[in-house]
Design a protein around this motif. Structure first.
Motif, PDB file in Angstrom:
ATOM      1  N   LYS A  49       0.838  -1.209   0.000  1.00 53.93           N
ATOM      2  CA  LYS A  49       0.000   0.000   0.000  1.00 53.93           C
ATOM      3  C   LYS A  49       0.867   1.252   0.000  1.00 53.93           C
ATOM      4  N   LEU A  50       1.947   1.219   0.789  1.00 48.76           N
ATOM      5  CA  LEU A  50       2.835   2.373   0.874  1.00 48.76           C
ATOM      6  C   LEU A  50       3.500   2.640  -0.474  1.00 48.76           C
ATOM      7  N   ALA A  53       1.095   4.145  -2.895  1.00 47.79           N
ATOM      8  CA  ALA A  53       0.800   5.548  -2.597  1.00 47.79           C
ATOM      9  C   ALA A  53       1.949   6.459  -3.008  1.00 47.79           C
ATOM     10  N   ASP A  55       3.778   5.772  -5.668  1.00 47.86           N
ATOM     11  CA  ASP A  55       3.953   5.517  -7.093  1.00 47.86           C
ATOM     12  C   ASP A  55       5.346   4.952  -7.372  1.00 47.86           C
ATOM     13  N   TYR A  98       1.845   4.871  12.369  1.00 48.30           N
ATOM     14  CA  TYR A  98       0.747   4.520  11.476  1.00 48.30           C
ATOM     15  C   TYR A  98      -0.273   3.637  12.165  1.00 48.30           C
ATOM     16  N   ALA A 245       2.892   9.947   1.968  1.00 54.96           N
ATOM     17  CA  ALA A 245       2.229   8.744   1.463  1.00 54.96           C
ATOM     18  C   ALA A 245       1.372   8.085   2.537  1.00 54.96           C
ATOM     19  N   ARG A 248      -1.914   9.803   2.635  1.00 55.21           N
ATOM     20  CA  ARG A 248      -2.768   9.446   1.497  1.00 55.21           C
ATOM     21  C   ARG A 248      -3.326   8.028   1.607  1.00 55.21           C
ATOM     22  N   SER A 249      -2.558   7.130   2.219  1.00 51.57           N
ATOM     23  CA  SER A 249      -2.953   5.717   2.247  1.00 51.57           C
ATOM     24  C   SER A 249      -3.479   5.266   3.605  1.00 51.57           C
ATOM     25  N   ARG A 250      -3.778   6.214   4.487  1.00 45.94           N
ATOM     26  CA  ARG A 250      -4.177   5.842   5.849  1.00 45.94           C
ATOM     27  C   ARG A 250      -5.369   4.888   5.862  1.00 45.94           C
ATOM     28  N   ASP A 252      -6.343   2.794   3.557  1.00 41.42           N
ATOM     29  CA  ASP A 252      -5.935   1.481   3.044  1.00 41.42           C
ATOM     30  C   ASP A 252      -5.143   0.708   4.095  1.00 41.42           C
TER      31      ASP A 252
END
Length: 279
Positions: A49-50, A53, A55, A98, A245, A248-250, A252
Motif C-alpha cells: 500500500k505504501l 501511494a 507511485d 501509522y 504517502a 494518502r494511504s491511511r 488502506d
C-alpha cells in the motif's frame, strides 16, 4: 552558505534517487504474522500500500536475523525502509505512528475467571504463557510466577537458548496451546496474535492489558505502543515522502490492520518516544 548549498544539493540528489521508482523495504523472511519471503504477512501488505501511494515499485530485501538489520542493511543502503519499528527508535529516523496497539490477555471463552489486569486473582494460579523478552515477562517476575512459567516460555522458542543467536518465538503456538487447554492465559502483543485468535477453532476472549503497570521499585512497565516506519537518520527527503504517502494511504493501511483483526487504539496524545520497546 556553501555548506547550506551542499546540504540542499545532497537532499535533492537523494530525492531524485528515490523518485527513480523503487522502494527497497527491509522484510523478514520468516517472522509471521508480520512478514515472510512469500509476502503473506500484514506488514507485507502495508508495504504494498505504501509503495503504491508513493507511485514506486516495491523491492523486498529479505533478512533472517532482525538484530542486525539497521547496521547491516539499512545503514549500508541495501534497503531504505523498515516497517513495524517502535516510534522514536533512536537508531533511525521514524515517521509518525501509522498505528497504536496494545498487549492483550487472551483466555478461552469458557475459562470462567476474569483477567482484566495484573492484579486479577486468576493470575495467581492460572498457567500463564508469555513470549520471552516482552513486558509481559517482566510482570511474571513481579507476580512471582516466572519460575513456574519458564519451561513453557522456552518451548515457544523450540527450547533454544538465546545466547549469541536469534531465537524466534512462536506466537501461533501460544494461541494454539491456549485453545487446546495447555495454558490458561496468554499475554501477547495484539498484532502478533490477532490472526491466530481469529482462526482458532475454540472461542477465545480478548481483553486489553492496561496501558501501564509498575515494577516493585515503582519503575513503569508500558503495554501500549506506537508503531512507525523507519529510514536512515540522514534520509530526511525519503522520510518526508513517506509521511505524505502515509497520509494518502491511511484508510488502506487501516483496512489491512482491521482485516488482520488488530484493534487500533486512538493516537497517543503525548509522544512517549522509545522509552520501552514492545519486545
Amino acid at each position: 552558505m556553501k555548506q547550506t548549498l551542499i546540504a540542499a544539493l545532497l537532499c535533492a540528489l537523494g530525492s531524485v534517487a528515490h523518485a527513480a521508482g523503487t522502494l527497497k523495504v527491509c522484510a523478514a523472511d520468516n517472522e509471521m504474522p508480520y512478514a515472510n519471503e512469500r509476502g503473506e504477512g500484514f506488514e507485507d501488505r502495508i508495504a504494498e500500500k505504501l509503495a503504491a501511494a508513493m507511485d514506486m515499485k516495491l523491492e523486498r530485501v529479505g533478512f533472517s536475523d532482525p538484530r542486525y538489520v539497521v547496521r547491516d542493511l539499512l545503514d549500508k543502503g541495501k534497503c531504505d525502509v523498515m516497517l513495524g519499528v517502535d516510534a522514536g527508535d533512536p537508531r533511525v529516523a521514524t515517521t509518525r505512528a501509522y498505528y497504536r496497539s496494545s498487549y492483550v490477555f487472551v483466555t478461552r471463552a469458557d475459562f470462567g475467571q476474569e483477567v482484566t489486569g495484573w492484579d486479577s486473582p486468576a493470575l495467581q494460579t492460572a498457567h500463564i504463557g508469555v513470549i520471552p523478552g516482552t513486558p509481559a515477562e517482566v510482570m511474571l517476575v513481579q507476580l512471582g510466577r516466572y519460575a513456574d512459567s519458564f519451561r513453557y516460555m522456552m518451548s515457544l522458542g523450540g527450547n533454544k537458548a538465546p545466547r549469541n543467536r536469534y531465537v524466534r518465538y512462536d506466537s501461533e503456538k501460544l494461541i494454539r496451546d491456549l485453545a487446546a487447554g495447555e495454558i490458561d492465559v496468554a499475554v501477547a502483543w495484539a498484532p502478533s496474535v490477532a490472526r491466530y485468535i481469529k482462526s482458532a477453532a475454540t472461542p477465545l476472549k480478548v481483553t486489553q492489558v492496561p496501558a501501564q503497570a509498575s515494577k516493585s521499585n515503582g519503575e513503569p512497565v508500558h503495554f501500549h505502543f506506537d508503531t512507525a516506519i523507519a529510514v536512515r537518520k540522514d534520509d530526511q527527503a525519503l522520510l518526508a515522502r513517506i509521511e505524505a504517502a502515509l497520509a494518502r494511504s491511511r484508510d488502506d493501511i487501516e483496512g489491512v490492520l482491521r482485516a488482520e483483526g488488530i484493534q487500533i487504539l486512538p493516537p497517543n496524545p503525548v509522544a512517549e518516544g522509545n522509552k520501552d520497546s514492545k519486545g
